[in-house]
Structure formats: C-alpha cells, structure tokens
Design an enzyme around this catalytic site. Structure first.
Site, mmCIF file in Angstrom:
data_model
loop_
_atom_site.group_PDB
_atom_site.id
_atom_site.type_symbol
_atom_site.label_atom_id
_atom_site.label_comp_id
_atom_site.label_asym_id
_atom_site.label_seq_id
_atom_site.Cartn_x
_atom_site.Cartn_y
_atom_site.Cartn_z
ATOM 1 N N HIS B 274 0.823 -1.220 0.000
ATOM 2 C CA HIS B 274 0.000 0.000 0.000
ATOM 3 C C HIS B 274 0.849 1.259 0.000
ATOM 4 C CE1 HIS B 274 -3.991 -1.856 0.407
ATOM 5 N NE2 HIS B 274 -3.342 -2.822 1.016
ATOM 6 N N ASN B 299 -4.279 -5.552 -5.067
ATOM 7 C CA ASN B 299 -5.716 -5.823 -5.024
ATOM 8 C C ASN B 299 -6.533 -4.723 -5.666
ATOM 9 O OD1 ASN B 299 -5.114 -8.175 -3.768
ATOM 10 N ND2 ASN B 299 -6.156 -7.726 -1.845
ATOM 11 N N ASP B 338 -0.929 -5.034 5.699
ATOM 12 C CA ASP B 338 -1.933 -5.868 5.031
ATOM 13 C C ASP B 338 -1.613 -6.047 3.548
ATOM 14 O OD1 ASP B 338 -2.404 -3.073 4.873
ATOM 15 O OD2 ASP B 338 -4.379 -3.469 4.002
ATOM 16 N N GLU B 339 -2.161 -7.109 2.985
ATOM 17 C CA GLU B 339 -2.212 -7.331 1.539
ATOM 18 C C GLU B 339 -0.867 -7.177 0.822
ATOM 19 O OE1 GLU B 339 -6.673 -6.372 0.155
ATOM 20 O OE2 GLU B 339 -5.480 -4.577 0.479
ATOM 21 N N LEU B 340 0.168 -7.709 1.408
ATOM 22 C CA LEU B 340 1.469 -7.678 0.741
ATOM 23 C C LEU B 340 1.419 -8.613 -0.468
ATOM 24 C CD1 LEU B 340 4.238 -6.384 1.009
ATOM 25 C CD2 LEU B 340 4.946 -8.324 2.407
#
Lengths: 563, 563
Positions: B274, B299, B338-340
């Site tokens: 992010h 994402n 998050d969301e690596l």
C-alpha cells in the site's frame, strides 16, 4: 535522488491520447465534431441574446450560465490539474461572445412553457458552433428550451488553471437533440421529507445533465406532506410535522424553479394502494390500518389502503386527484397504482361486504375507480400515468389508450406492456432504483438484505437497453425513462451523494442513446466524462459521491479492470 | 367526519410501554436505574466544576455540554414530538445544577492527557445521579476523562417541546465504565482526501457515542496527504494537490480537537504494501509501479510496493516512520502490513536479485524490515499495531509480544491470532466495513459488485460478538474494535451519511457489551435508542442517514419484521 514521476509520464501519454476526446460533455451530443486547438474564454465574455421579445427566464438562464462560466473553476482531470496546459494555452485565441438566436419562424415562448408542453410539441434541439479563431460562438435553436440545452452544453467544455479558463478541443460543431422526450428523475418525499431547498438543488443538478422531468412521488403510506386547499386535514394529520409540508407557495416555487431549468414536474398521487396515511384524516376510507402483522397487508409498514370499491371513497379520491391536478401545469399526472394488496380487501369486512352485496369483482371495482379518477384527469386535459401493475395485473377497460405506463418491477416487463399498446417510461428497479443495496431497514431483521440487492452502480445502470425485447414497431412506444430514489433510508442528509452522479447514467441513455458516431454507449468510454460531470458538480456546490479514488479520476482508464 | 387517528392511539400505547425505558442513552450505561418522573431543565441551568486546578479542556467540555443542552432542542421521537408530554411536564420539578467532582485522591490531569494514556492507565468510569426533586445532579469520576464521558451521558436524556427541556425518566442513577478500552473508528484519507473540517466533525460525532480512538489510515498507494518535515517530497509529489495535504498545523489541530473530546489518534502508515505513491518521490524504492495489469501486483490500482528487503529502503522506511511517530502523542502507532503482494517481488529484478544474491527469503527480509521499523517505534515509547497478515501469513520473530493485531479479513481470524498470544482489535470486514455493498468502482466492469457485499447494516454489525470462538483465557486479549471506512467511493460529500449512525453500533458493543441487566445486546431493543442518537445528531448539525421512514422512527417497534 531522482524524483521524476512515472505516473506523471503515464498521464501525459494518456492526456495526449484523449486530446481529441470529449471528456467534458454529458450527455454526449448526438452529432459532434471537435478539434485540438486551445481557446481561451475572455474574462469579459458576454452572451448576447439575439431573440426578439425574449422571455425573462431566458435572460435568467443566460445569467446563470455566465455565473457557472465564472465560478466553476474546474481544473482539468489530469495529474497537475492543467499545469501542463499552460504552454498550449499561451498562444490561444480568446473568445469573447456567444450569440443566441432562434431559427427563422420559430415562436418565442418562455423556457418554462416549452418545458411543460406535450412531448410531441417540445423542441430541445440546438446547434452550437464554437470557432477556434476567437470569433463569436453561435447557438441556434427552434425554441428557448433548445437554447437552454445548448447553454448547458456550452458550460461543460471549460477548464480553469490559474487565471485562464480554456478548452483544448476547439473548434466545436454540435447539432444535438434528445433521442427520447422523457428523461426523468424520481424522488419519494413521503417516506422521508425533503426540504424545498433540497429539491431545488436536485433540479439544478438535473438541468446540468438535461434531465427534463421531475417525477415527484409526493405522497405514500408513511406521510402526506402536500398541502391541498380543499383537503387541509390530509397534511394536518398526515405530515410528519407542520414544518414537513409542501405548501401551495412551496409547490409554486418548485414548479417555477423547475420550469426555468427546462424541467416538467410529473406529480404522482399513488392510489389506491400506498395510502395508509390518508386514514389519519379519514379513517373510514382506509382498510387494514391497524391490522397485524403489517406484512400480510403491505410490502412495508404501515399497511392501509383506500377502500376504493366504495362509492364515497371513489368520489373522494376523484375529487382529491382533480383538486391537486388542476394546480399542476404539466400535461401529465400519475395516479400510481403499484403494489395493490388484495388480501387487505378480502379481510376487510367493509370492503368485502360491499363487493359481495353488490356482486362486484375487485377487478371491476378497480376499473370503475380508475375510470372515475382518470376521467376527471382527462377532463382537466391531463394524460394519466400509471405503474405497470395497472395493465399487467388487472384488466382495466377504463385505461385510455393515451395512458403512459411506468415499468418498475423488472426490465423484462416492458415487452408485455408494449404488447398491450401502451406508451412506456422505463424505470426498472433492476437497473435504475437508486436505493437498492443499502441493506434491510425493517427492524428485528439483522440478517436481512435490500430487497433489490445489489447496489445499482452507474456503470451497471448505463448498460440498460431501453429497447430490449421490443419489436421495431413497439420501439416508438418508449418515451424514455428515469432513475428513482425511494427514501426508506434516505433524507436530505444523503440525497446528493446517493443520487449524483449516478442519475446522470439514464440522462445519457435517453438523450444520446448512442455515441456520436453511432457506436453503442460504452461505460468504459463514458467513465472519464462522468468523472468530469462529478467534479464539475462539486465546483457548483453539490455533494456527489466519489466514484473512485481521485488517483483514478486523474488517470483515465488506468483503473479499468484489465488496465 | 371523525378525524381521530388510530396511529395516534397506537403511539400513545407504545409511549406508555416505553416510559420506563432508556430511549435516549447510547451506549447504554452498564449500570442504570431510571424512574418515571418528569423533570425540567432550568433555562438558567449551570454546571459547576468542583475540581481543584481543573484543566482548561474540562472547562471547554462543560461549555460544549451546555451548548448542546441549549441548542439540541430535540423533540421526543413519538407522534406529536412531545405534544402529549405537556401535562406531565407541567407539574415537574426543575433542576438547576450539575456538579462535577473527582473522587478523593484522584490526580487531576487534562482530558487530553487522560485520553492519550496507555489503555491500562485510562479511567473512563463515572457515576451520574440525577434526582427527581430538583436538587443538584452529581457527576463523580476518577479522572477528567470519566467526567467527560458522564457529561456526554447527561446530554442525551433531554427533550424539548415548546419552551420546556425535560426528561420523563427521572430519577437517574448511573454507574458506568467501558467494557473494552479500545473503541475506534477508522478512516482512510488516502483514496480520497477529507478536509480538516470533515475530520473535526467526525471527532465530534465520535465523542457523542464515546468512541475513544480515531484510527487514521492516513496514507496508501493512491495519495500521500501527510506533510512530513524531513521528507517534504512525499506530500509534494504524492498528495492529490497542494491543498489536499494535512500540514503539521492541521495535524496538531486534529490531535488537540480529538484529545479534548477524549479521543486518542492511532496513526497508521501502512507498510510495506500500500505504498505505491511513495514511488512518485522515490521511484527507486518502489517495485511494480508501472507493471500491467495492476491486478497481478495489487488488489486495486495502483500497484506498487516498497522494495523492503533492500537495506536502503529498510532504513528509509524506519527513519520515515520514526520521523512521523515522534510527532504523535499516542502510545500506539500502526505500521499496517496488510495485503502484501508477493508476485510483485518475484517479478521485480531489483528485489528478487537482492534476495537471491544474499540468500534471503522474503519472510526473513520482512522479519528484518519489521524488526527495524518496530524497534525504532518501541525506542520512541510506542506500541506497534499491525494488520492480521503480519502474524497469520508470515513468521515474524521480530514482533514484540506487546504488538496489537487488527483483524479485518474475517471475524473468524481472531482465534488464530489469540492462539499466538497477541492482543486484538476487532475490525472484521464481514461486520464492520462501512464501505461494503456500494458496488464495483473499478472501471470497465459493469457487472461487478462490491468485494465485500452486502452492505453491513447497523443491525447486522450490532450482532457481532467480539469474543466468539475465543477461550475464556483468550478473551482478555480483545482490546476492543472499530468500524472503518475505506474511501474508494467516499469523500467529504458522503462521509457523514455513510458513517453515521452506523458507527455507533460498535461503540455500544465495545462500551456496553451487554444490556444493563446483563442480557445480551439486542438490535430490536436498540433500534429506538439508535434513532434517538440519529435525530440528536441532526440537531447538532451532522448529516446521518435515515435508518427508516420517519413513520417508523416515531413509532418504536411498529416497523419490526413481525410487528
């Protein structure tokens, strides 16, 4: 450490790719050529009205158009918001004048009167030419209403950076007219009340995208916010409060504001269902009001419907509708007619007793009721509008061939209506209901979802084909359509973001119908233009929702699915 | 024609049934007795601060409480809005004074300092007694923060009709304290920017329902709106515009405004994913920025993540986080996590080359990175906060036992985090994400829906059990939780209606945990109280969405599913 931005380079590329595009225009004109020359708007820009005996609302419209030109100050939706345009703008010519005129022989009426004419008597066509050499732009139309539409288009092409207001796409040559005569927006002011100011702001926004009909679902079972001179008890007992009432003066203000913006007001007094609140003033006219559970007798609380088979209720309703309709300038008036709950009448001793004793079927009683109300409206010069159930669920010989039928339950229902030969306004819930997807609002139902899940995004609404499943002969029955907000979960607090810019989707479907070259409308092409609409709305003080992260708004197509 | 209203009669009945209820209070106090005596608030009502060396923010809070008492003017949510209360109020005693004091031996600190203390050092407890005989009400607490919470409760019990401000439920005896120390609201200010004023209004509303943590997800891949003194390039290149930046002065204003309202600010600088926008200033630190399609590497667009395995990126990030954290007064600071996206690193020659040449796994590199950033934060006295993937998807020996882990992917994930012994903040998307259900925002995807459909209604969120699936021993790991707004489709235009009053659901879950008698929280009981919260918010100038037609708001329980 180098700090050049790969994003900046990308955007420059995209910007070039789009420089012959039409990012700003919505609804997209039906015939359009643009260039790639920069043109500046003079700070002393004037709009000349070359119309003999021009009506005052045309001058008002010109004044409003000038205000937008001066105050929009919209930066172009690219990274830097136009900082890279300064070179192109530096050598640009400056345009100082737009001249408005009517075609020879055109009758001069007010915009208001033109907006309220019958569909077949309205002309919204206009021709707009904007040279790139600084000479005057010209706007010509058959009517002041057409001039108004052209002024709206003119206001969409300008961007501001620093001291300059400019376009990069001159010259413009536009010949434009709507594909459909009815382009509406529906609002329910009964479930929750909306102050007059909220409605005026909505009318402003509608005018920006050339929506020409405000479908005002003004009453329903929850509240009666309409002051009716002959029936003051309705608002007195049925409004949420003495403040939550549209007075006669309010109605006149809204009608006048709408008319000046090229908008006709189609008022709906929904009958004979959706009328529980009438029972607060006239309890003997309404069945099922105190029955439990409400879900047996209505799709949502409160239950309660007019005992329409009773002669006194039929007469009351006829007088009521006529009393309201005669104060409305539109040729069109909706009597609603959706979601009539029949068990309510079966279980109501008064209604069922009357039907039994007279040997009348509910269908015949409804036919008699509709004949009474519609005859009164037709007598006042109105064309009745009804919801689809009135032709699909009942056999009503009383419906005039002129009756206009609104779809709502499903987009699949239009064909059946067309088979019966009625004209159609398309408001299918599965594409156009703005309230869908907000979850369950009924209490004690935590796992419940919206009855019309999912949320109808602008891009889904935009895929709607108003002619689907119709024969070529039937296609002319489609007058247009509208998105609509039912307000179980809405009020003035969220009106603007829930409606805008989504309601612009149908505005383009029913004005443009196709891209200027004839290709079908395409949401991928449309998104950058809709972003433009949205950001300009913000500049004009509206609160439209964000469609995407601003990162995407500044980089057309980079947030597309396969980008 | 009789015009008595069956609705009016119904409501009278319901009103009586509820007269011993607690319609106004939210979150519901944990120990509460109320009466059924009317009590009027004196127009000359005063709040006496009987606290030696009282801090100025306590006086400010008293001034604000008095303003609300004077200006709320909320009519009771019954038909007539209190018109039928006039008889009861006529003979009522008048209360003129509320006295604030601290318990003996309590230390006098500012509300701000108390709000920023460690969880275990905060006291939000208070005792509020309001007699029905007109004698002074008393508010006693262990801390000024407790007094602030009690003032908030005091402000929720009054209604106005005509010239009278009154309650019908005196006397009150309340002993109250939160079940959980962390009651948050999350806001993402990167996808779209929110002006300082929007945040201040949000803090106001949070304080009304005793939310004590503003979880500020201030940066993300889309924009960097944070001015950082040592790294000015980040906002210079990464903010949407020079105006869309939180300056140091803005941050201080927000921190101060929050503190005075009993709110701690938990800042999140999400790393190492992010972070695409960092690449606008530091392109060599970010991988995958220009790769296509974005969906392979993120994402949502834009792709781009810190090359965290590289020593220079690790050092840069550590210095950056420390540079920001040292300006923040909270003990808590979130590094996100998050969301690596791992394919990004596999496909990035620079990152994969470094990993290969040094024989480092991505897990070990992440461990080293986290060790570096978290050690710096701990060195500044901060407790790190991370998203759930940092403990569930990786094996990071570098995480201190003190680390706080936020759930988000699913409410089912808390148990696995508890198994690892970490403290938990519950922010499960399947209950608490305020953005769900708004449809697809990615372009060129008309049939797409929200990834976390359906919309999470307040009543669904309210069913959330923060202790589900945890052993008794693990339950103490739960610090609390929060609802959160990710802003792909939000901006200041819809902030208030999309957040309020929904975010009050978790506020009550984590303050009250149960009804005063110990029964589980119950949405059917809660709805009328939440309506009260909503309508009072409107009186205070906020724009909370309508939960139901006002017809329902004025008639508790009549719009329930089986009513």
């Amino acid at each position: 450490m180098a700090r050049t931005s790969p994003f900046g380079l990308l955007v420059l590329f995209v910007g070039l790719a789009l420089s012959n595009g039409v990012l700003a225009l919505w609804p997209i004109p039906r015939n359009l050529t643009t260039g790639s020359t920069a043109l500046k708007l003079s700070p002393a820009f004037t709009i000349q009205v070359d119309v003999p005996n021009a009506p005052s609302d045309l001058y008002d419209a010109v004044g409003q158009a000038k205000q937008y030109l001066e105050n929009d100050k919209l930066g172009r939706l690219v990274v830097g918001r136009g900082a890279n345009d300064t070179t192109a703008v530096q050598g640009a010519k400056t345009i100082s004048t737009l001249t408005l005129s009517l075609e020879e022989g055109a009758t001069v009426n007010s915009i208001t009167d033109e907006a309220r004419a019958k569909f077949e008597d309205r002309s919204e066509e206009y021709q707009l030419t904007i040279p790139d050499d600084g000479s005057a732009a010209t706007l010509v139309a058959n009517s002041t209403l057409g001039l108004y539409r052209g002024l709206t288009t003119f206001g969409q092409i300008w961007y501001t950076y620093g001291a300059d207001t400019y376009t990069l796409e001159a010259p413009f040559d536009i010949t434009d007219s709507p594909a459909y005569p009815y382009r509406g927006l529906g609002l329910d002011t009964s479930r929750n009340y909306f102050p007059v100011q909220s409605i005026l702001r909505t009318l402003d926004a509608m005018s920006w995208v050339k929506i020409n009909t405000f479908h005002w679902h003004i009453t329903d079972s929850q509240s009666w916010p309409l002051e009716v001179a002959e029936y003051p008890e309705l608002a007195q007992y049925g409004a949420y409060s003495a403040q939550d009432v549209y007075t006669e003066q309010d109605i006149q203000q809204i009608l006048s504001y709408a008319g000046a913006r090229g908008i006709d007001v189609l008022l709906e007094i929904d009958t004979p269902g959706h009328t529980a609140i009438i029972g607060t003033a006239y309890p003997e006219y309404v069945a099922c009001m105190t029955e439990s559970p409400w879900s047996t007798y209505a799709n949502e609380p409160p239950a309660g419907q007019l005992r329409f088979p009773l002669p006194e209720v039929r007469n009351f309703t006829t007088n009521l509708l006529a009393s309201i309709a005669k104060t409305m300038p539109s040729y069109y008036f909706s009597t609603g007619g959706d979601e009539l709950n029949l068990p309510c009448y079966t279980d109501d001793p008064i209604t069922s007793g009357y039907l039994n004793s007279t040997g009348t079927t509910i269908n015949d009683a409804l036919d008699e009721f509709t004949n009474s109300t519609h005859s009164a409206l037709i007598g006042l010069g109105k064309t009745p509008v009804v919801w689809e159930e009135m032709v699909l669920d009942f056999n009503l010989t009383s419906l005039s061939d002129e009756t206009i039928v609104m779809t709502w339950i499903s987009s699949a229902d239009a064909a059946a209506i067309a088979d019966k030969g009625f004209r159609i306004v398309q408001a299918p819930s599965n594409y156009f209901y703005l309230d869908c997807g907000a979850g369950e609002w009924i209490g004690d139902d935590p796992a419940g979802n919206s009855w019309c899940d999912p949320f109808k995004t602008w891009q889904y609404a935009y895929t709607y084909d108003p002619l689907a499943n119709l024969t070529t002969a039937q296609q002319s029955l489609v007058l247009g359509g509208e998105q609509i907000l039912w307000t179980e979960q809405s009020g003035p607090e969220n009106l603007e973001p829930i409606v805008w810019p989504r309601a612009a989707a149908s505005a383009e479907i029913f004005w443009s119908a196709a891209q200027p070259g004839g290709a079908p409308l395409n949401g991928t092409e449309a998104l950058p233009r809709l972003q433009d609409v949205r950001y300009r709305m913000v500049q004009r003080g509206l609160n439209p929702i964000q469609l995407q992260p601003q990162w995407c708004a500044l980089r057309p197509y980079e947030c597309d699915l396969y980008a």
